[in-house]
Design a protein around this motif. Structure first.
Motif, mmCIF file in Angstrom:
data_model
loop_
_atom_site.group_PDB
_atom_site.id
_atom_site.type_symbol
_atom_site.label_atom_id
_atom_site.label_comp_id
_atom_site.label_asym_id
_atom_site.label_seq_id
_atom_site.Cartn_x
_atom_site.Cartn_y
_atom_site.Cartn_z
ATOM 1 N N ARG A 1 18.611 15.663 31.294
ATOM 2 C CA ARG A 1 19.587 15.318 32.331
ATOM 3 C C ARG A 1 19.113 15.829 33.693
ATOM 4 O O ARG A 1 18.419 16.837 33.777
ATOM 5 C CB ARG A 1 20.929 15.957 31.988
ATOM 6 C CG ARG A 1 22.084 15.611 32.920
ATOM 7 C CD ARG A 1 23.300 16.439 32.561
ATOM 8 N NE ARG A 1 24.484 16.045 33.311
ATOM 9 C CZ ARG A 1 25.605 16.757 33.367
ATOM 10 N NH1 ARG A 1 25.698 17.896 32.695
ATOM 11 N NH2 ARG A 1 26.637 16.333 34.063
ATOM 12 N N ARG A 2 19.501 15.139 34.743
ATOM 13 C CA ARG A 2 19.171 15.546 36.109
ATOM 14 C C ARG A 2 20.445 15.694 36.922
ATOM 15 O O ARG A 2 21.386 14.914 36.758
ATOM 16 C CB ARG A 2 18.245 14.527 36.786
ATOM 17 C CG ARG A 2 16.843 14.464 36.177
ATOM 18 C CD ARG A 2 16.041 13.344 36.783
ATOM 19 N NE ARG A 2 14.687 13.284 36.245
ATOM 20 C CZ ARG A 2 13.638 13.880 36.773
ATOM 21 N NH1 ARG A 2 13.775 14.584 37.899
ATOM 22 N NH2 ARG A 2 12.449 13.783 36.227
ATOM 23 N N GLN A 3 20.429 16.700 37.808
ATOM 24 C CA GLN A 3 21.540 16.950 38.717
ATOM 25 C C GLN A 3 20.972 17.363 40.068
ATOM 26 O O GLN A 3 19.873 17.920 40.146
ATOM 27 C CB GLN A 3 22.447 18.067 38.184
ATOM 28 C CG GLN A 3 23.235 17.700 36.934
ATOM 29 C CD GLN A 3 24.519 16.946 37.271
ATOM 30 O OE1 GLN A 3 24.505 15.978 38.018
ATOM 31 N NE2 GLN A 3 25.619 17.397 36.722
ATOM 32 N N PRO A 4 21.720 17.137 41.166
ATOM 33 C CA PRO A 4 21.235 17.585 42.480
ATOM 34 C C PRO A 4 20.989 19.093 42.495
ATOM 35 O O PRO A 4 21.850 19.873 42.073
ATOM 36 C CB PRO A 4 22.373 17.198 43.419
ATOM 37 C CG PRO A 4 23.085 16.096 42.718
ATOM 38 C CD PRO A 4 23.004 16.417 41.253
ATOM 39 N N ALA A 5 19.824 19.494 42.966
ATOM 40 C CA ALA A 5 19.504 20.919 43.005
ATOM 41 C C ALA A 5 20.471 21.686 43.899
ATOM 42 O O ALA A 5 20.813 22.837 43.623
ATOM 43 C CB ALA A 5 18.072 21.115 43.490
ATOM 44 N N ALA A 6 20.927 21.046 44.974
ATOM 45 C CA ALA A 6 21.772 21.729 45.950
ATOM 46 C C ALA A 6 23.130 22.120 45.395
ATOM 47 O O ALA A 6 23.757 23.058 45.907
ATOM 48 C CB ALA A 6 21.965 20.845 47.183
ATOM 49 N N THR A 7 23.594 21.426 44.354
ATOM 50 C CA THR A 7 24.942 21.697 43.853
ATOM 51 C C THR A 7 24.940 22.384 42.496
ATOM 52 O O THR A 7 26.009 22.613 41.917
ATOM 53 C CB THR A 7 25.745 20.394 43.744
ATOM 54 O OG1 THR A 7 25.090 19.502 42.826
ATOM 55 C CG2 THR A 7 25.896 19.730 45.103
ATOM 56 N N THR A 8 23.778 22.725 41.978
ATOM 57 C CA THR A 8 23.695 23.407 40.686
ATOM 58 C C THR A 8 23.245 24.845 40.875
ATOM 59 O O THR A 8 22.467 25.154 41.782
ATOM 60 C CB THR A 8 22.694 22.702 39.749
ATOM 61 O OG1 THR A 8 21.392 22.721 40.348
ATOM 62 C CG2 THR A 8 23.107 21.265 39.476
ATOM 63 N N ALA A 9 23.711 25.713 40.004
ATOM 64 C CA ALA A 9 23.274 27.113 40.060
ATOM 65 C C ALA A 9 21.783 27.219 39.771
ATOM 66 O O ALA A 9 21.078 28.028 40.390
ATOM 67 C CB ALA A 9 24.075 27.945 39.055
ATOM 68 N N LEU A 10 21.290 26.388 38.850
ATOM 69 C CA LEU A 10 19.857 26.391 38.552
ATOM 70 C C LEU A 10 19.035 26.059 39.795
ATOM 71 O O LEU A 10 18.064 26.749 40.125
ATOM 72 C CB LEU A 10 19.549 25.367 37.453
ATOM 73 C CG LEU A 10 19.961 25.722 36.024
ATOM 74 C CD1 LEU A 10 19.879 24.482 35.137
ATOM 75 C CD2 LEU A 10 19.094 26.834 35.459
#
Length: 259
Positions: A139-148
């Motif tokens: 899965r991919r998520q925006p880096a700016a909105t994830t804690a990772l």
């Protein structure tokens, strides 16, 4: 019975000589070492060592500076390191760390890396109890909105234009800058219901030579991720994770020294 592997002697001297030479050249850095220096440091005969270096040069593990004549590490040696810490190999390297962290925290644990402006989820370990969180490897998520993503970005030197690119349409650039500054100071990053209602995360970057190679997060329902619980989770991470990381991989000093 052959006891050479257990009595302190190398089972194959020629291979051991080559490995010792690579270790010494790695420590020497970009300047490398002259043959005489390397032979003296290793306590080896120059003629014999020269043959070993010739074999290493043939395979690209050692180069010789055309100006100084010093021997330096070659591209093949660097390629081994890159392969060892590749995205494909990180889940194997960190499996024990993820399993242990999941058991200690009793929460869902993720491993992620930066891929463009997104976080790519490489692995996850789920606790026995239900967590009511949907996630999937790949899965991919925006880096700016994830804690990772924030954990990784907080350990990079990012110019304003690039920071704006990471922020995108997800949040104001100055807000992202503030978030990353706090994460850098703390040694960990957080996110509360920015990607999924009712879900919060806490993540720590993993560093190699001071640069982030990945991040590990703990994900839980927001009603469990209270301030005291976050404090407890950072303590668990700081105390349990360092000993489980591969050689050369560390956590931010700001996190470890705070406990």
């Amino acid at each position: 019975m052959d006891t050479s592997a257990t009595d302190g002697a190398s089972p194959m001297g020629s291979v051991d000589k080559a490995l010792l030479a690579l270790q010494e050249l790695s420590a020497a850095g970009a300047g490398g070492l002259a043959l005489a220096q390397l032979a003296e440091s290793l306590g080896l005969n120059k003629t014999s060592l020269h043959r070993t270096l010739a074999a290493l040069r043939f395979r690209g593990f050692v180069d010789q500076d055309p100006v100084t004549g010093n021997y330096v590490l070659g591209a093949a040696a660097a390629a081994l390191s890159l392969a060892f810490f590749s995205d494909e190999n990180l889940p194997r390297l960190l499996q024990n760390a993820l399993v242990t962290l999941c058991a200690q925290a009793d929460e869902l644990v993720h491993l992620g890396v930066l891929s463009g402006a997104e976080i790519l989820y490489l692995d996850k370990v789920e606790p026995a109890r239900p967590v009511r969180v949907w996630s999937a490897v790949g899965r991919r998520q925006p880096a700016a909105t994830t804690a990772l993503g924030r954990a990784i970005l907080s350990q990079r030197h990012i110019d304003p234009a690039t920071l704006a690119w990471y922020a995108g349409r997800h949040l104001p650039t100055d807000r992202l800058a503030e978030i990353l500054s706090v994460a850098q100071t703390n040694g960990y990053a957080t996110e509360t219901e920015e990607n999924e209602a009712g879900i919060s995360c806490l993540a720590v970057p993993m560093l190699r030579d001071g640069a982030p190679v990945a991040a590990v997060s703990i994900t839980a329902p927001s009603d469990r991720m209270t301030p005291p619980r976050r404090t407890e989770l950072t303590r668990i991470i700081a105390s349990e994770l360092p000993a489980l990381l591969p050689p050369g991989v560390t956590l931010p000093a700001a996190l470890v020294t705070s406990w």
